[in-house]
Write a protein that holds these residues in place. Structure first.
Motif, mmCIF file in Angstrom:
data_model
loop_
_atom_site.group_PDB
_atom_site.id
_atom_site.type_symbol
_atom_site.label_atom_id
_atom_site.label_comp_id
_atom_site.label_asym_id
_atom_site.label_seq_id
_atom_site.Cartn_x
_atom_site.Cartn_y
_atom_site.Cartn_z
ATOM 1 N N ALA A 48 42.932 50.951 45.851
ATOM 2 C CA ALA A 48 41.632 50.887 45.311
ATOM 3 C C ALA A 48 41.369 51.839 44.013
ATOM 4 O O ALA A 48 42.307 52.548 43.808
ATOM 5 N N GLY A 49 40.581 51.039 43.034
ATOM 6 C CA GLY A 49 40.887 51.924 41.718
ATOM 7 C C GLY A 49 39.580 51.213 40.917
ATOM 8 O O GLY A 49 38.834 50.741 41.439
ATOM 9 N N SER A 50 39.679 51.424 39.570
ATOM 10 C CA SER A 50 38.593 51.030 38.782
ATOM 11 C C SER A 50 38.482 49.491 38.755
ATOM 12 O O SER A 50 37.492 48.919 38.558
ATOM 13 N N ARG A 51 39.520 48.954 38.861
ATOM 14 C CA ARG A 51 39.719 47.289 38.897
ATOM 15 C C ARG A 51 39.816 46.660 40.237
ATOM 16 O O ARG A 51 39.932 45.354 40.277
ATOM 17 N N THR A 52 39.815 47.511 41.189
ATOM 18 C CA THR A 52 39.912 46.920 42.641
ATOM 19 C C THR A 52 39.174 47.718 43.700
ATOM 20 O O THR A 52 39.226 48.773 43.693
ATOM 21 N N SER A 53 38.141 46.947 44.024
ATOM 22 C CA SER A 53 37.374 47.281 45.104
ATOM 23 C C SER A 53 37.963 47.290 46.587
ATOM 24 O O SER A 53 38.554 46.209 46.856
ATOM 25 N N PHE A 54 37.787 48.087 47.516
ATOM 26 C CA PHE A 54 38.419 48.224 48.824
ATOM 27 C C PHE A 54 37.313 48.273 49.834
ATOM 28 O O PHE A 54 36.525 49.304 49.811
ATOM 29 N N ALA A 55 36.873 47.481 50.575
ATOM 30 C CA ALA A 55 35.891 47.419 51.616
ATOM 31 C C ALA A 55 36.652 47.577 52.955
ATOM 32 O O ALA A 55 37.356 46.770 53.120
ATOM 33 N N ALA B 286 40.839 41.626 34.609
ATOM 34 C CA ALA B 286 40.212 40.783 35.820
ATOM 35 C C ALA B 286 39.908 42.097 36.740
ATOM 36 O O ALA B 286 40.622 42.967 37.066
ATOM 37 N N GLN B 287 38.681 41.683 37.682
ATOM 38 C CA GLN B 287 38.297 42.597 38.938
ATOM 39 C C GLN B 287 38.722 42.131 40.197
ATOM 40 O O GLN B 287 38.902 40.659 40.360
ATOM 41 N N ALA B 288 39.307 42.847 40.960
ATOM 42 C CA ALA B 288 39.653 42.224 42.451
ATOM 43 C C ALA B 288 38.911 43.128 43.343
ATOM 44 O O ALA B 288 38.706 44.179 43.403
ATOM 45 N N TRP B 289 38.911 42.309 44.498
ATOM 46 C CA TRP B 289 38.392 42.679 45.716
ATOM 47 C C TRP B 289 39.224 42.727 46.946
ATOM 48 O O TRP B 289 39.571 41.536 47.133
ATOM 49 N N ILE B 290 39.131 43.783 47.907
ATOM 50 C CA ILE B 290 39.875 43.658 49.050
ATOM 51 C C ILE B 290 39.052 43.940 50.355
ATOM 52 O O ILE B 290 38.260 44.926 50.095
ATOM 53 N N LEU B 291 38.994 42.884 51.067
ATOM 54 C CA LEU B 291 38.152 42.992 52.293
ATOM 55 C C LEU B 291 38.713 43.087 53.478
ATOM 56 O O LEU B 291 39.644 42.020 53.786
ATOM 57 N N VAL B 292 38.868 43.998 54.432
ATOM 58 C CA VAL B 292 39.514 44.062 55.738
ATOM 59 C C VAL B 292 38.399 43.906 56.831
ATOM 60 O O VAL B 292 37.475 44.494 56.887
ATOM 61 N N GLU B 293 38.823 42.747 57.581
ATOM 62 C CA GLU B 293 37.992 42.563 58.869
ATOM 63 C C GLU B 293 38.716 42.852 60.060
ATOM 64 O O GLU B 293 39.728 41.802 60.142
ATOM 65 N N ASP B 294 38.112 43.434 61.075
ATOM 66 C CA ASP B 294 38.917 44.021 62.239
ATOM 67 C C ASP B 294 38.347 42.942 63.369
ATOM 68 O O ASP B 294 37.255 43.455 63.931
ATOM 69 N N GLU B 295 38.779 41.752 63.592
ATOM 70 C CA GLU B 295 38.338 40.826 64.803
ATOM 71 C C GLU B 295 39.006 41.263 66.162
ATOM 72 O O GLU B 295 39.946 41.992 66.066
ATOM 73 N N PRO B 296 38.352 40.704 67.260
ATOM 74 C CA PRO B 296 39.178 41.124 68.505
ATOM 75 C C PRO B 296 40.653 40.731 68.611
ATOM 76 O O PRO B 296 41.360 41.070 69.139
ATOM 77 N N ASP B 297 40.798 39.488 67.932
ATOM 78 C CA ASP B 297 42.065 38.890 68.280
ATOM 79 C C ASP B 297 42.983 38.636 66.974
ATOM 80 O O ASP B 297 44.047 38.228 67.225
ATOM 81 N N GLU B 298 42.356 39.208 65.787
ATOM 82 C CA GLU B 298 43.176 39.059 64.698
ATOM 83 C C GLU B 298 42.743 40.019 63.537
ATOM 84 O O GLU B 298 41.223 40.484 63.867
ATOM 85 N N VAL B 299 43.201 40.305 62.746
ATOM 86 C CA VAL B 299 42.823 40.897 61.506
ATOM 87 C C VAL B 299 42.989 40.236 60.259
ATOM 88 O O VAL B 299 43.853 39.415 60.036
ATOM 89 N N ILE B 300 42.020 40.261 59.335
ATOM 90 C CA ILE B 300 41.896 39.439 58.315
ATOM 91 C C ILE B 300 41.667 40.379 57.099
ATOM 92 O O ILE B 300 40.822 41.223 57.178
ATOM 93 N N VAL B 301 42.580 39.806 56.004
ATOM 94 C CA VAL B 301 42.381 40.506 54.857
ATOM 95 C C VAL B 301 42.423 39.559 53.718
ATOM 96 O O VAL B 301 43.133 38.714 53.673
#
Length: 416
Positions: A288-295, A330-345
């Motif tokens: 995470a930083g000025s050019r990278t957003s982390f959710a 360039a701006q980048a975004w990282i999204l982490v999703e915690d599902e019951p059967d898998e993890v999605i980034v």
């Protein structure tokens, strides 16, 4: 990380040896019962000299039980034992007329009866169809001599044993060839996986540094430009080596007596007890930083430590591609999703996107960042990496990793 040796053993022979062991015991019991309760065609006792039958069958029982360890594997079943075993069977066949004078006048059973087939089958399993033909030929000759005047049934039984033993021997040879082929395929797969792992590590470290030196040297100019040019040449040479020739020596299959064996050295990724789970958020937060957003989710995203590290490395490779190809602004975004059967980034950027066919071209040039550092890592984890790009609208990389059954979504260290 410690290294451990994994041994993969494949054998269709072992069940055959176990079956032969049981066959010899059962046919030994059958031969004894046949001698005790058997009658001739007139309903009289079979043996005119019962002491001959008793002596031979007693020896047969002792021999069968004493040699059970010999027929448990091809390594124990030596040529000397096979020869002695065949002699025992042939002796029983030739002693039959001495114990039963009338055995030559009708097609009755011999003293060893169907136990003889076990001796022939041992030859077939040990040496294939040629050995089976050798042993069954001696058995056929002994049966013909024992009968004196062989009948049609005698020839029929002799031919049946001969053909059956040769067929079994041939099947064993085909099975051995298949095992060797499968072992070789596993060796190639292990070598390919090791090559991809090394290529990923090199791409994530050495190649990235060489590329950075080339860019910075060219920008500075002067002697630094020469240094950058040499770094670029070494980068191209190393990429060529990674994409074509970086293959560890293959392992030779061994121990054919117990089945084809493949030995591979693997890196043991297991963590000590209590540290086997890792919160993925902690590994991704430094990006995470000025050019990278982390959710991220509010609760820990637990994965096995090895899987979490590999997934984080894949995310790092995707962000490196953003910095190199989308530009410094360039701006980048990282999204982490915690599902019951898998993890999605999901890693998304607002750069110019990837032109159609560019990934295939880059792979052909030895630039394997997406193929190895991202897709290769996810494939090894049993997951998937999907790349979506529209020219002018940025790029999106979706990484999916299946959750191990023992990892729950509760507190750290808990398991289902």
């Amino acid at each position: 990380m410690a290294k451990r040796e994994r041994v993969v053993r494949m054998s269709v022979e072992l069940p055959l040896w176990r079956a032969l062991t049981g066959y010899r015991v059962l046919t030994m019991v059958y031969a004894v019962l046949l001698a005790v309760f058997g009658k001739d065609n007139a309903g009289r006792e079979r043996f005119e000299r019962p002491w001959v039958a008793v002596a031979y069958l007693a020896f047969l029982c002792v021999w069968t039980l004493a040699t059970l360890p010999k027929v448990r594997s091809a390594a124990n079943c030596t040529k000397r034992f096979l020869g002695a075993d065949l002699v025992v069977a042939l002796t029983g066949i030739l002693l039959t007329p001495l114990a039963d004078v009338d055995s030559q006048s009708f097609d009755g059973p011999t003293l060893p009866s169907i136990w003889t087939a076990g001796a022939v089958l041992a030859f077939a399993i040990k040496g294939g169809w040629r050995w089976a033909a050798f042993a069954s030929t001696f058995v056929a000759a002994a049966n013909i001599i024992q009968r004196g005047e062989p009948s049609r049934d005698t020839y029929h039984n002799v031919l049946l044993v001969w053909v059956a033993s040769i067929a079994i021997g041939y099947v064993v040879e085909v099975a051995r060839a298949s095992e060797r082929t499968l072992a070789r395929a596993l060796e190639i797969e292990a070598a390919t996986r090791e090559r991809e792992r090394l290529a990923r590590d090199i791409h994530d470290s050495v190649l990235q540094v060489l590329a950075m030196v080339q860019r910075r040297g060219t920008a500075i100019g002067g002697e630094a430009a020469d240094l950058g040019r040499m770094a670029g040449e070494q980068e191209v040479a190393l990429r060529t080596l990674v994409s074509s020739g970086l293959v560890p020596p293959t392992r030779i299959s061994e121990d054919t007596a117990a089945g084809a064996v493949v030995r591979t050295v693997e890196v043991d990724e297991e963590e000590p007890a209590g540290r086997s789970l890792c919160d993925l958020r902690a590994l991704l937060a430094p990006h995470a930083g000025s050019r990278t957003s982390f959710a991220e989710p509010g609760a820990p995203v637990l994965l096995p430590a090895a899987s979490a590290r590999e997934l984080a490395a894949a995310v790092s490779a995707a962000l490196d591609n953003v910095r190199v190809h989308a530009g410094p602004d360039a701006q980048a975004w990282i999204l982490v999703e915690d599902e019951p059967d898998e993890v999605i980034v999901t890693v998304r950027d607002d750069g110019p996107g990837i032109p159609e066919g560019r990934l295939a071209q880059a792979e052909g040039e030895g630039r394997l960042g997406v193929a190895l550092s991202i897709r290769g890592r996810l494939r090894d984890l049993g997951g998937t990496a999907e790349l979506i790009s529209v020219p002018g609208q940025g790029c999106e990389v979706e990484l999916k990793v299946p959750r191990a059954p023992r990892v729950s979504r509760g507190k750290a260290g808990s398991a289902r």
